[in-house]
Design a protein around this motif. Structure first.
Motif, PDB file in Angstrom:
ATOM      1  N   VAL A  31       0.846  -1.187   0.000  1.00  0.00           N
ATOM      2  CA  VAL A  31       0.000   0.000   0.000  1.00  0.00           C
ATOM      3  C   VAL A  31       0.885   1.242   0.000  1.00  0.00           C
ATOM      4  N   GLY A  32       0.545   2.208  -0.858  1.00  0.00           N
ATOM      5  CA  GLY A  32       1.330   3.435  -0.929  1.00  0.00           C
ATOM      6  C   GLY A  32       1.083   4.172  -2.235  1.00  0.00           C
ATOM      7  N   THR A  33       1.862   5.228  -2.457  1.00  0.00           N
ATOM      8  CA  THR A  33       1.771   6.036  -3.671  1.00  0.00           C
ATOM      9  C   THR A  33       3.061   5.854  -4.455  1.00  0.00           C
ATOM     10  N   TYR A  34       2.929   5.611  -5.749  1.00  0.00           N
ATOM     11  CA  TYR A  34       4.073   5.261  -6.577  1.00  0.00           C
ATOM     12  C   TYR A  34       4.103   6.056  -7.879  1.00  0.00           C
ATOM     13  N   ALA A  35       5.262   5.982  -8.546  1.00  0.00           N
ATOM     14  CA  ALA A  35       5.393   6.412  -9.933  1.00  0.00           C
ATOM     15  C   ALA A  35       5.544   5.133 -10.745  1.00  0.00           C
ATOM     16  N   LEU A  36       4.830   5.051 -11.859  1.00  0.00           N
ATOM     17  CA  LEU A  36       4.825   3.873 -12.712  1.00  0.00           C
ATOM     18  C   LEU A  36       5.343   4.283 -14.075  1.00  0.00           C
ATOM     19  N   GLN A  37       6.262   3.493 -14.648  1.00  0.00           N
ATOM     20  CA  GLN A  37       6.871   3.859 -15.932  1.00  0.00           C
ATOM     21  C   GLN A  37       6.718   2.728 -16.940  1.00  0.00           C
ATOM     22  N   ALA A  38       6.355   3.109 -18.174  1.00  0.00           N
ATOM     23  CA  ALA A  38       6.250   2.152 -19.272  1.00  0.00           C
ATOM     24  C   ALA A  38       7.348   2.470 -20.282  1.00  0.00           C
ATOM     25  N   SER A  39       8.078   1.433 -20.711  1.00  0.00           N
ATOM     26  CA  SER A  39       9.117   1.628 -21.718  1.00  0.00           C
ATOM     27  C   SER A  39       9.045   0.502 -22.744  1.00  0.00           C
ATOM     28  N   TYR A  40       9.305   0.895 -24.003  1.00  0.00           N
ATOM     29  CA  TYR A  40       9.198  -0.055 -25.107  1.00  0.00           C
ATOM     30  C   TYR A  40      10.105   0.426 -26.224  1.00  0.00           C
ATOM     31  N   MET A  41      10.856  -0.490 -26.823  1.00  0.00           N
ATOM     32  CA  MET A  41      11.800  -0.139 -27.873  1.00  0.00           C
ATOM     33  C   MET A  41      11.075   0.546 -29.038  1.00  0.00           C
ATOM     34  N   GLY A  42      11.578   1.713 -29.426  1.00  0.00           N
ATOM     35  CA  GLY A  42      10.983   2.455 -30.531  1.00  0.00           C
ATOM     36  C   GLY A  42       9.886   3.411 -30.106  1.00  0.00           C
ATOM     37  N   TYR A  43       9.636   3.482 -28.793  1.00  0.00           N
ATOM     38  CA  TYR A  43       8.591   4.353 -28.264  1.00  0.00           C
ATOM     39  C   TYR A  43       9.168   5.208 -27.141  1.00  0.00           C
ATOM     40  N   SER A  44       8.578   6.375 -26.924  1.00  0.00           N
ATOM     41  CA  SER A  44       9.000   7.232 -25.820  1.00  0.00           C
ATOM     42  C   SER A  44       8.526   6.630 -24.502  1.00  0.00           C
ATOM     43  N   LYS A  45       9.348   6.771 -23.454  1.00  0.00           N
ATOM     44  CA  LYS A  45       8.947   6.300 -22.133  1.00  0.00           C
ATOM     45  C   LYS A  45       7.803   7.173 -21.619  1.00  0.00           C
ATOM     46  N   VAL A  46       6.886   6.554 -20.894  1.00  0.00           N
ATOM     47  CA  VAL A  46       5.766   7.276 -20.295  1.00  0.00           C
ATOM     48  C   VAL A  46       5.789   6.994 -18.799  1.00  0.00           C
ATOM     49  N   ARG A  47       5.683   8.061 -17.993  1.00  0.00           N
ATOM     50  CA  ARG A  47       5.691   7.915 -16.540  1.00  0.00           C
ATOM     51  C   ARG A  47       4.394   8.487 -15.986  1.00  0.00           C
ATOM     52  N   LYS A  48       3.750   7.699 -15.133  1.00  0.00           N
ATOM     53  CA  LYS A  48       2.541   8.147 -14.433  1.00  0.00           C
ATOM     54  C   LYS A  48       2.910   8.282 -12.956  1.00  0.00           C
ATOM     55  N   THR A  49       2.645   9.449 -12.390  1.00  0.00           N
ATOM     56  CA  THR A  49       2.967   9.688 -10.989  1.00  0.00           C
ATOM     57  C   THR A  49       1.693   9.664 -10.154  1.00  0.00           C
ATOM     58  N   SER A  50       1.863   9.663  -8.865  1.00  0.00           N
ATOM     59  CA  SER A  50       0.747   9.663  -7.906  1.00  0.00           C
ATOM     60  C   SER A  50      -0.194   8.480  -8.114  1.00  0.00           C
ATOM     61  N   VAL A  51       0.384   7.314  -8.392  1.00  0.00           N
ATOM     62  CA  VAL A  51      -0.408   6.091  -8.523  1.00  0.00           C
ATOM     63  C   VAL A  51      -0.635   5.547  -7.115  1.00  0.00           C
ATOM     64  N   VAL A  52      -1.883   5.533  -6.685  1.00  0.00           N
ATOM     65  CA  VAL A  52      -2.223   5.123  -5.324  1.00  0.00           C
ATOM     66  C   VAL A  52      -2.636   3.656  -5.328  1.00  0.00           C
ATOM     67  N   VAL A  53      -1.972   2.874  -4.474  1.00  0.00           N
ATOM     68  CA  VAL A  53      -2.327   1.460  -4.287  1.00  0.00           C
ATOM     69  C   VAL A  53      -2.961   1.340  -2.907  1.00  0.00           C
ATOM     70  N   SER A  54      -4.196   0.847  -2.881  1.00  0.00           N
ATOM     71  CA  SER A  54      -4.935   0.700  -1.628  1.00  0.00           C
ATOM     72  C   SER A  54      -5.005  -0.758  -1.227  1.00  0.00           C
ATOM     73  N   GLN A  55      -5.262  -0.976   0.061  1.00  0.00           N
ATOM     74  CA  GLN A  55      -5.315  -2.316   0.620  1.00  0.00           C
ATOM     75  C   GLN A  55      -6.403  -3.150  -0.041  1.00  0.00           C
ATOM     76  N   ASN A  56      -6.013  -4.312  -0.568  1.00  0.00           N
ATOM     77  CA  ASN A  56      -6.922  -5.267  -1.222  1.00  0.00           C
ATOM     78  C   ASN A  56      -7.714  -4.661  -2.370  1.00  0.00           C
ATOM     79  N   GLN A  57      -7.158  -3.662  -3.037  1.00  0.00           N
ATOM     80  CA  GLN A  57      -7.839  -3.020  -4.162  1.00  0.00           C
ATOM     81  C   GLN A  57      -7.002  -3.178  -5.428  1.00  0.00           C
ATOM     82  N   THR A  58      -7.664  -3.065  -6.574  1.00  0.00           N
ATOM     83  CA  THR A  58      -6.986  -3.112  -7.866  1.00  0.00           C
ATOM     84  C   THR A  58      -6.962  -1.713  -8.447  1.00  0.00           C
ATOM     85  N   THR A  59      -5.768  -1.233  -8.759  1.00  0.00           N
ATOM     86  CA  THR A  59      -5.601   0.085  -9.373  1.00  0.00           C
ATOM     87  C   THR A  59      -5.393  -0.112 -10.864  1.00  0.00           C
ATOM     88  N   ARG A  60      -6.175   0.582 -11.688  1.00  0.00           N
ATOM     89  CA  ARG A  60      -6.068   0.443 -13.142  1.00  0.00           C
ATOM     90  C   ARG A  60      -5.339   1.653 -13.730  1.00  0.00           C
TER      91      ARG A  60
END
Length: 164
Positions: A71-100
């Motif tokens: 549980v906490g707040t995170y930054a999530l990053q996606a990277s793929y060859m030939g594509y620009s990296k994308v970073r999402k900040t303030s991703v909140v993960v809650s107890q027993n919950q699914t964050t999309r």
């Protein structure tokens, strides 16, 4: 004897409570990565929690799942060859919950340094089975005391002059 079995039961219950508490204080992150222009699902995109060892790779449908995220707040990053990296900040993960969290990645050109290749002739000849030495004209000219080719050859190791 009763006291000992009582203590063992207490330790087991305590361990069970701690273990269940640990698994209860986690959540999961799921989502999909796709091409920002075409909307097509991207296979093999690396999704990572920044400054963490947790992550996942997208499947054939472009979907990913990261399990057991504390549980906490995170930054999530996606990277793929030939594509620009994308970073999402303030991703909140809650107890027993699914964050999309979904990612739309944009294509980018990959720039590298210029590589210069200079062609040269093959010094080794594969059709010759014995040992061979290739001599350049510069080597003959730079060897002191050489007037003729025979003078140069006489100074080379492994060459003997036969009488005749």
């Amino acid at each position: 004897m009763k006291k000992r079995s009582y203590l063992v039961c207490m330790y087991l219950l305590l361990g069970l409570v701690l273990f269940s508490e640990q698994s209860w204080s986690q959540g999961k992150i799921v989502g999909k990565a796709k091409d920002g222009k075409t909307g097509e699902a991207l296979v093999g995109v690396n999704i990572m929690l920044v400054n963490s060892s947790l992550g996942a790779v997208t499947d054939q449908d472009g979907e990913y799942t990261i399990l057991n995220v504390p549980v906490g707040t995170y930054a999530l990053q996606a990277s793929y060859m030939g594509y620009s990296k994308v970073r999402k900040t303030s991703v909140v993960v809650s107890q027993n919950q699914t964050t999309r969290i979904g990612f739309d990645l944009d294509q980018s050109a990959i720039e590298t340094e210029t590589v210069t290749i200079v062609a040269s002739r093959d010094i080794l000849h594969k059709e010759i089975s014995g040992s061979q030495t290739v001599v350049q004209v510069e080597q003959i000219n730079e060897t002191p005391g050489v007037v003729k080719l025979e003078d140069f050859l006489a100074k080379q190791a492994g060459i003997t002059r036969s009488a005749g």
